[in-house]
Design a protein around this motif. Structure first.
Motif, PDB file in Angstrom:
ATOM      1  N   GLY A 291     -73.127 -11.996 -24.689  1.00 21.93           N
ATOM      2  CA  GLY A 291     -74.347 -11.739 -23.927  1.00 21.93           C
ATOM      3  C   GLY A 291     -75.454 -11.228 -24.841  1.00 21.93           C
ATOM      4  O   GLY A 291     -75.213 -10.829 -25.972  1.00 21.93           O
ATOM      5  N   SER A 292     -76.679 -11.259 -24.360  1.00 23.79           N
ATOM      6  CA  SER A 292     -77.750 -10.654 -25.143  1.00 23.79           C
ATOM      7  C   SER A 292     -78.091  -9.305 -24.517  1.00 23.79           C
ATOM      8  O   SER A 292     -77.630  -8.981 -23.430  1.00 23.79           O
ATOM      9  CB  SER A 292     -78.961 -11.580 -25.183  1.00 23.79           C
ATOM     10  OG  SER A 292     -79.300 -11.969 -23.883  1.00 23.79           O
ATOM     11  N   SER A 293     -78.897  -8.556 -25.214  1.00 24.89           N
ATOM     12  CA  SER A 293     -79.088  -7.177 -24.764  1.00 24.89           C
ATOM     13  C   SER A 293     -79.993  -7.078 -23.539  1.00 24.89           C
ATOM     14  O   SER A 293     -79.923  -6.111 -22.794  1.00 24.89           O
ATOM     15  CB  SER A 293     -79.649  -6.337 -25.900  1.00 24.89           C
ATOM     16  OG  SER A 293     -80.798  -6.986 -26.405  1.00 24.89           O
ATOM     17  N   GLY A 294     -80.822  -8.067 -23.327  1.00 24.58           N
ATOM     18  CA  GLY A 294     -81.684  -8.023 -22.154  1.00 24.58           C
ATOM     19  C   GLY A 294     -81.653  -9.350 -21.434  1.00 24.58           C
ATOM     20  O   GLY A 294     -81.162 -10.340 -21.970  1.00 24.58           O
ATOM     21  N   SER A 295     -82.151  -9.380 -20.197  1.00 21.43           N
ATOM     22  CA  SER A 295     -82.132 -10.623 -19.431  1.00 21.43           C
ATOM     23  C   SER A 295     -83.530 -11.232 -19.385  1.00 21.43           C
ATOM     24  O   SER A 295     -84.531 -10.516 -19.364  1.00 21.43           O
ATOM     25  CB  SER A 295     -81.656 -10.332 -18.016  1.00 21.43           C
ATOM     26  OG  SER A 295     -81.725 -11.502 -17.247  1.00 21.43           O
TER      27      SER A 295
ATOM     28  N   GLU B  41     -75.368 -16.238 -20.157  1.00 14.92           N
ATOM     29  CA  GLU B  41     -76.664 -15.839 -19.606  1.00 14.92           C
ATOM     30  C   GLU B  41     -76.761 -16.226 -18.129  1.00 14.92           C
ATOM     31  O   GLU B  41     -77.210 -15.448 -17.295  1.00 14.92           O
ATOM     32  CB  GLU B  41     -77.806 -16.484 -20.409  1.00 14.92           C
ATOM     33  CG  GLU B  41     -79.171 -16.019 -19.916  1.00 14.92           C
ATOM     34  CD  GLU B  41     -80.325 -16.437 -20.825  1.00 14.92           C
ATOM     35  OE1 GLU B  41     -80.109 -17.263 -21.725  1.00 14.92           O
ATOM     36  OE2 GLU B  41     -81.442 -15.935 -20.596  1.00 14.92           O
TER      37      GLU B  41
ATOM     38  N   GLN C   5     -67.265  -8.008 -18.611  1.00 17.87           N
ATOM     39  CA  GLN C   5     -67.833  -6.940 -19.441  1.00 17.87           C
ATOM     40  C   GLN C   5     -67.471  -7.165 -20.908  1.00 17.87           C
ATOM     41  O   GLN C   5     -68.331  -7.120 -21.791  1.00 17.87           O
ATOM     42  CB  GLN C   5     -67.255  -5.596 -18.968  1.00 17.87           C
ATOM     43  CG  GLN C   5     -68.025  -4.380 -19.380  1.00 17.87           C
ATOM     44  CD  GLN C   5     -67.388  -3.107 -18.812  1.00 17.87           C
ATOM     45  OE1 GLN C   5     -66.155  -2.980 -18.742  1.00 17.87           O
ATOM     46  NE2 GLN C   5     -68.217  -2.171 -18.396  1.00 17.87           N
TER      47      GLN C   5
ATOM     48  N   LYS D 105     -72.991 -18.801 -25.160  1.00 19.88           N
ATOM     49  CA  LYS D 105     -74.004 -17.792 -24.853  1.00 19.88           C
ATOM     50  C   LYS D 105     -74.858 -18.216 -23.664  1.00 19.88           C
ATOM     51  O   LYS D 105     -75.235 -17.390 -22.824  1.00 19.88           O
ATOM     52  CB  LYS D 105     -74.901 -17.553 -26.067  1.00 19.88           C
ATOM     53  CG  LYS D 105     -74.168 -16.793 -27.162  1.00 19.88           C
ATOM     54  CD  LYS D 105     -75.122 -16.228 -28.189  1.00 19.88           C
ATOM     55  CE  LYS D 105     -74.401 -15.165 -28.996  1.00 19.88           C
ATOM     56  NZ  LYS D 105     -75.087 -14.768 -30.197  1.00 19.88           N
TER      57      LYS D 105
ATOM     58  N   VAL E  55     -70.108  -8.418 -24.070  1.00 21.19           N
ATOM     59  CA  VAL E  55     -70.340  -7.723 -25.329  1.00 21.19           C
ATOM     60  C   VAL E  55     -70.386  -8.740 -26.472  1.00 21.19           C
ATOM     61  O   VAL E  55     -71.230  -8.667 -27.365  1.00 21.19           O
ATOM     62  CB  VAL E  55     -69.234  -6.671 -25.583  1.00 21.19           C
ATOM     63  CG1 VAL E  55     -69.385  -6.056 -26.966  1.00 21.19           C
ATOM     64  CG2 VAL E  55     -69.280  -5.595 -24.519  1.00 21.19           C
TER      65      VAL E  55
END
Ligand code: SF4
Ligand code: FES
Ligand code: FES
Lengths: 162, 801
Positions: free
Chosen positions: B117-121, B88, B110, B84, B114
């Motif tokens: 990755g996390s939903s926001g940066s 990032e 991509q 993860k 999914v």
């Protein structure tokens, strides 16, 4: 291929470097060859890199990779003296930011710029392995200057201007 | 074997394997970007980090060799945190432009984002942007998306054999680019599009034309070179949108040549025929199939009544399917004519009466990788057989010795052991030198029939080297390339390599020119009925006219070899050995039927034009150069009134009241030719009954032509593929000569000159190529600007303007 691209002396030096490696590994000499060419020409033009690629029988793009990876190679014409200031952490903690600011003010140029008289070019450098002497700067890739406080800088510039 | 445990599963793998290999073996997926099974290990993306027991930190699975008792977890807390974390970092600079990115839907980044990755940066700073590069007409770039896996760079170095892309700069300033201002010109360049795990390198012709999930994927086989690459053809709204490789380790591995990949554009060309046409009292008119076929049958009957069945000739392109070619020869033979052939660029047919079977590669394609010594005679290898050249390149990397005897000195992007570059007329001599040398070294007498040929020959250093190489490094093989097959000494060259093979034990064969060269031969699209007789009754062959004779070789200028021609997928004015003569004889014929997908110049010489399907619009079969039978289905329905050629020939057979033309499907035709179980055709055999060398002391003319077929002019489909036509390889034709020849003629490089051959002349620019033998002009064929000239080899004149 233009064999007049570099002087006979330079070519001899390159040949000496090539001789250090097995015959089918000529390209191992690429870093020294670039350095030798740069010493002679001041900087590395596309044609110079092309020439070295041919000379060492390697792809031009591979030469370019090396030349762009190390910031001691100049890919644009520069002033007579290239001052590379280390801005990595240990140097920064010991005041390299002030060193940089002072140099910028004194020379009237920013990073990657050259003074109008063509004497100085300012560059940002990475750790030079001399953190104990921080802040450090390097003149023309060859001369290491330690503990670069403001008066040290004054002295250095005076000396170089002569 | 080394035993390790991955996620609790025990696995035994070979020494030297990596954790990635081991995981694959037990079906565990480890996320990765830079790793690719056919490329060297770079270990620079770090996506594959896994936890290894007793290791102080996560290790990259792709670069960690296994050791006995190793315990790996790919999903432990530590591994997942590491993966993860890497994700990032990768996303810090990656643009969020998936909605307008062509890779969207088939992007590894991509997909993995999914999962990892996390939903926001958390990254607040400005993202970096990288300027796009112009890599030429085939590859479109969006360099800001690049994640610096260097797959594209390694592909060039390791597979294509030429490093065109590189990574300049370092750290955050790294960029993938070509050396200042260069484009990517490799004939395998399109593979970097598949390799690029993100949308940094995408297909230029396909760009913005469809989303990947709208495409249906259909299996097919490439109709171009003799390899028979396996394809996935992607279709939307009954239109072929793009072509991707279908992995087949035994054939194309996971690669495609640019020709296989991009020539689909030719299928959608404006030059496609859509409706039958007949010429009535000099005027062309469109008509229905019934009328066109009745007109055709009528025309053929008239010619037979007037001049007999022997006056009809049929020429089928070896880019047609097996079923079509089979029906064409059946039609001809039932009409009573053996005038049928597919070898339109061949000039020497002497071997016909002594051949024992269908000439083929001589070994399986996969075996090429295992060869230890290879001799190639007369080939523009990289251009004619891009992926075979790639296989040979890999074999050389594994220590094989590659030698060539060629009239051109093009760089093969691999190491050559020995090379002999001589004028076409001297090639046979060069091959005989090798023969003489192997006989001397092995102390085996050369067979009687050809011993006299080598008597006067002196063995050069490189010939001796080649001989030694073939003897000492086994398995070895000798291949004749396209230039050798078109060569006026073809039969002699063939005899010579058979003799070399008999002495050294090397395998020998031909590099099949077209997708169905072996197929065409094996179903009898040659002037004798291959299928009717057993292989050894060669003397009694009842033979018709061969392609050379039908196309005017050895026929006086006033005559036409045949009064009627049936042409299948052929443009004789481009596809013949002597294009000038071919045009003459076809023009002079009384009745010409052309079955083709394209209009081209056909209206100039034909009397009936029947629009037939290209390979995407019919089911059929191709037999590749190793004899492998590969069938495929149509992927789109026929354009306009186009019909598959097998249906057209079936109806024609019926209209001509011939027996045995009642087929409901192409599978039925196939079943008549080969049984379902066969994977390879049966009658492969390179051996000649009697060796025969005749022309060994032939003198060349003062200046000789070296006529090659440019890669993107080789067949009707690729000629119309617009993006390929913009590449370097499709540049307008130029003549090339050595500086010695130019000096002698007082011509400067770049000057426009007059080139004269058999009383026809053209003017074009000439350039220096000092890798050519002296006294030769290299001038491509199969090009509309040049086809007025005559034979591919032989005398040619150069004059200053
Ligand atoms: S362009 Fe694509 S293949 Fe090449 S380094 Fe970037 S991400 Fe990797
Ligand atoms: S950080 Fe400046 S020399 Fe190491
Ligand atoms: S896949 Fe292992 S580091 Fe990239």
């Amino acid at each position: 291929m233009n064999s007049l691209m570099l002087s006979i002396e330079a070519l001899k030096k390159i040949d000496r470097e090539i001789a250090k490696y097995p015959t089918d590994k000529k390209q191992s000499a690429v870093m020294s060859a670039l350095a030798i060419a740069q010493d002679e020409k001041g900087w590395l033009a596309t044609e110079t890199m092309d020439f070295i690629a041919d000379y060492l029988e390697m792809p031009a793009i591979a030469v370019y990779e090396v030349a762009t990876f190390y910031n001691m190679y100049n890919l644009k014409p520069i002033g007579k003296y290239k001052l590379t200031v280390c801005t990595n952490l240990p140097c920064a903690l010991s005041g390299s930011n002030q060193t940089v600011d002072y140099l910028k003010k004194k020379l009237g140029i920013g990073f990657n710029e050259t003074t109008v008289d063509g004497l100085f070019t300012l560059k940002e450098g990475e750790c030079m392995g001399a953190c104990g002497d921080a802040p450090v700067l390097l003149v023309n890739n060859k001369r290491m200057c330690s503990f670069m406080t403001e008066d040290q800088i004054d002295k250095l510039l005076e000396e170089l201007k002569k | 074997m080394i035993n390790i445990e991955i996620d609790g599963k025990q696995v035994a793998v070979a020494q030297g394997s990596t954790v990635m290999d081991a995981a694959k073996q037990v079906g565990i997926y480890i996320p990765h970007f830079c790793y690719h099974k056919k490329l060297s290990i770079a270990a620079n993306c770090r996506m594959c980090l896994v936890e290894v027991e007793k290791a102080p930190k996560p290790l990259p699975a792709c670069a960690t060799p296994v050791s006995e008792g190793m315990k790996v977890s790919t999903h432990s807390q530590q591994a997942v945190t590491a993966q993860k974390g890497v994700m990032e970092f990768l996303l810090i600079n990656h643009p969020l432009d998936c909605p307008i990115c062509d890779q969207g839907g088939e992007c590894q980044l991509q997909d993995l984002a999914v999962g990892y990755g996390s939903s926001g940066s958390r990254y607040q700073e400005a993202k970096r942007a990288v300027t796009n590069k112009n890599l030429g007409p085939l590859i479109s770039t969006d360099m800001t998306r690049c994640i610096h896996c260097t797959r594209c760079v390694r592909f060039g170095q390791e597979i294509a054999g030429i490093m065109e892309l590189g990574m300049a700069g370092r750290g955050e300033h790294s960029e993938i680019l070509t050396f200042v201002g260069k484009t990517v010109d490799s004939e395998l360049s399109g593979n970097v599009i598949d390799l690029c795990p993100v949308g940094a390198l995408v297909s230029k012709p396909f760009r913005y034309s469809a989303r990947t999930w709208e495409l249906s994927r259909r299996k097919s086989i490439s109709p171009h070179c003799g390899l028979g690459s396996n394809l996935v053809v992607q279709v939307k709204n009954n239109r072929v949108m793009r072509v991707l490789p279908r992995e087949n380790e035994a054939v194309n591995e996971c690669w495609l040549s640019d020709k296989d990949r991009f020539s689909y554009e030719g299928l959608n060309s404006g030059d496609r025929l859509t409706i039958p046409m007949i010429r009535k009292s000099g005027e062309w008119q469109t008509c229905g199939w019934q009328e066109a076929l009745a007109f055709t049958a009528e025309g053929i009957k008239n010619v037979i009544n007037k001049y007999g069945a022997q006056s009809i000739g049929a020429l089928g392109s070896a880019h047609s399917t097996l079923e079509e070619l089979y029906l064409l020869q059946k039609l001809m033979r039932r009409l009573g004519s053996h005038n049928i052939d597919h070898r339109v660029r061949q000039s020497n047919f002497r071997a016909d009466v002594i051949s024992q079977g269908v000439p083929w590669l001589g070994i399986q394609i996969a075996e090429v990788s295992q060869l230890k010594s290879i001799l190639i005679i007369g080939s523009t290898l990289r251009k004619d057989h891009p992926l075979l050249a790639q296989r040979i390149r890999q074999a050389v990397k594994q220590g094989a010795q590659l030698s060539v005897i060629n009239p051109i000195g093009d760089d093969l992007f691999t190491k050559l052991a020995y090379q002999t570059i001589v004028a076409p007329s001297a090639m046979l001599n060069a091959v005989l030198q090798v023969l003489k040398a192997v006989a001397e070294i092995k102390n085996i007498p050369i067979s009687e029939q050809i011993a006299s040929a080598v008597k006067q020959i002196n063995i050069s250093e490189s010939a001796r080297g080649m001989a030694n190489s073939l003897i000492e490094h086994s398995p070895s093989a000798v291949f004749l390339g396209n230039i050798a097959q078109h060569h006026p000494h073809y039969a002699d060259l063939f005899s010579a390599i058979q003799a070399i093979s008999e002495i050294t034990g090397a395998k020998f064969g031909v590099l099949g020119e077209a997708a169905n060269s072996v197929g065409a031969y094996s179903v009898g699209v040659v002037p004798w009925d291959v299928r009717a007789e057993s292989a050894n009754k060669t003397e009694s062959r009842k033979s018709g006219l061969n392609a050379g004779q039908m196309l005017g070789l050895g026929v006086s200028e006033e005559e036409s070899a045949c009064s009627a021609y049936i042409l299948l997928n052929l443009e004789p004015e481009l596809d013949s050995y002597d294009t000038r003569r071919a045009s003459q004889v076809i023009n002079r014929a009384e009745f010409v039927v052309s079955l083709n997908s394209y209009k081209g110049n056909i209206p100039d010489y034909a009397d009936v034009i029947l629009p037939v399907s290209p390979f995407t619009e019919t089911s059929g079969t191709f037999v590749n150069t190793e004899g492998r039978i590969q069938s495929f289905q149509g992927v789109v329905s026929p354009l306009g009134e186009t019909r598959p050629a097998w249906k057209v020939l079936r109806v024609l057979g019926n209209l001509l009241q011939l027996e045995g033309f009642d087929y409901d499907s192409s599978e039925q035709i196939r079943a008549e030719i080969i049984s379902d179980k066969e994977e390879f055709v049966q009658n492969l055999n390179n051996s000649l009954d009697v060796l025969s060398i005749k022309d060994f002391d032939q003198k060349g003319s003062e200046v000789e032509r070296i006529g090659e077929i440019p890669i993107y002019q080789a067949d009707p489909i690729v000629r119309r593929a617009i993006s390929l036509q913009k590449t370097h390889d499709a540049a307008p034709p130029m003549a090339f000569a050595s500086s010695a020849l130019l000096n002698k003629a007082g011509i400067l490089a770049g000057e426009t000159v007059r080139i004269n051959q058999q009383n026809e002349e053209i003017q074009l620019a000439i350039s220096v190529d000092d890798n050519l033998p002296d006294d030769c002009i290299r001038l491509a064929c199969a090009h509309p600007q040049i086809s007025r000239l005559g034979t591919m080899f032989g005398e040619i004149k150069l004059e200053k303007l």
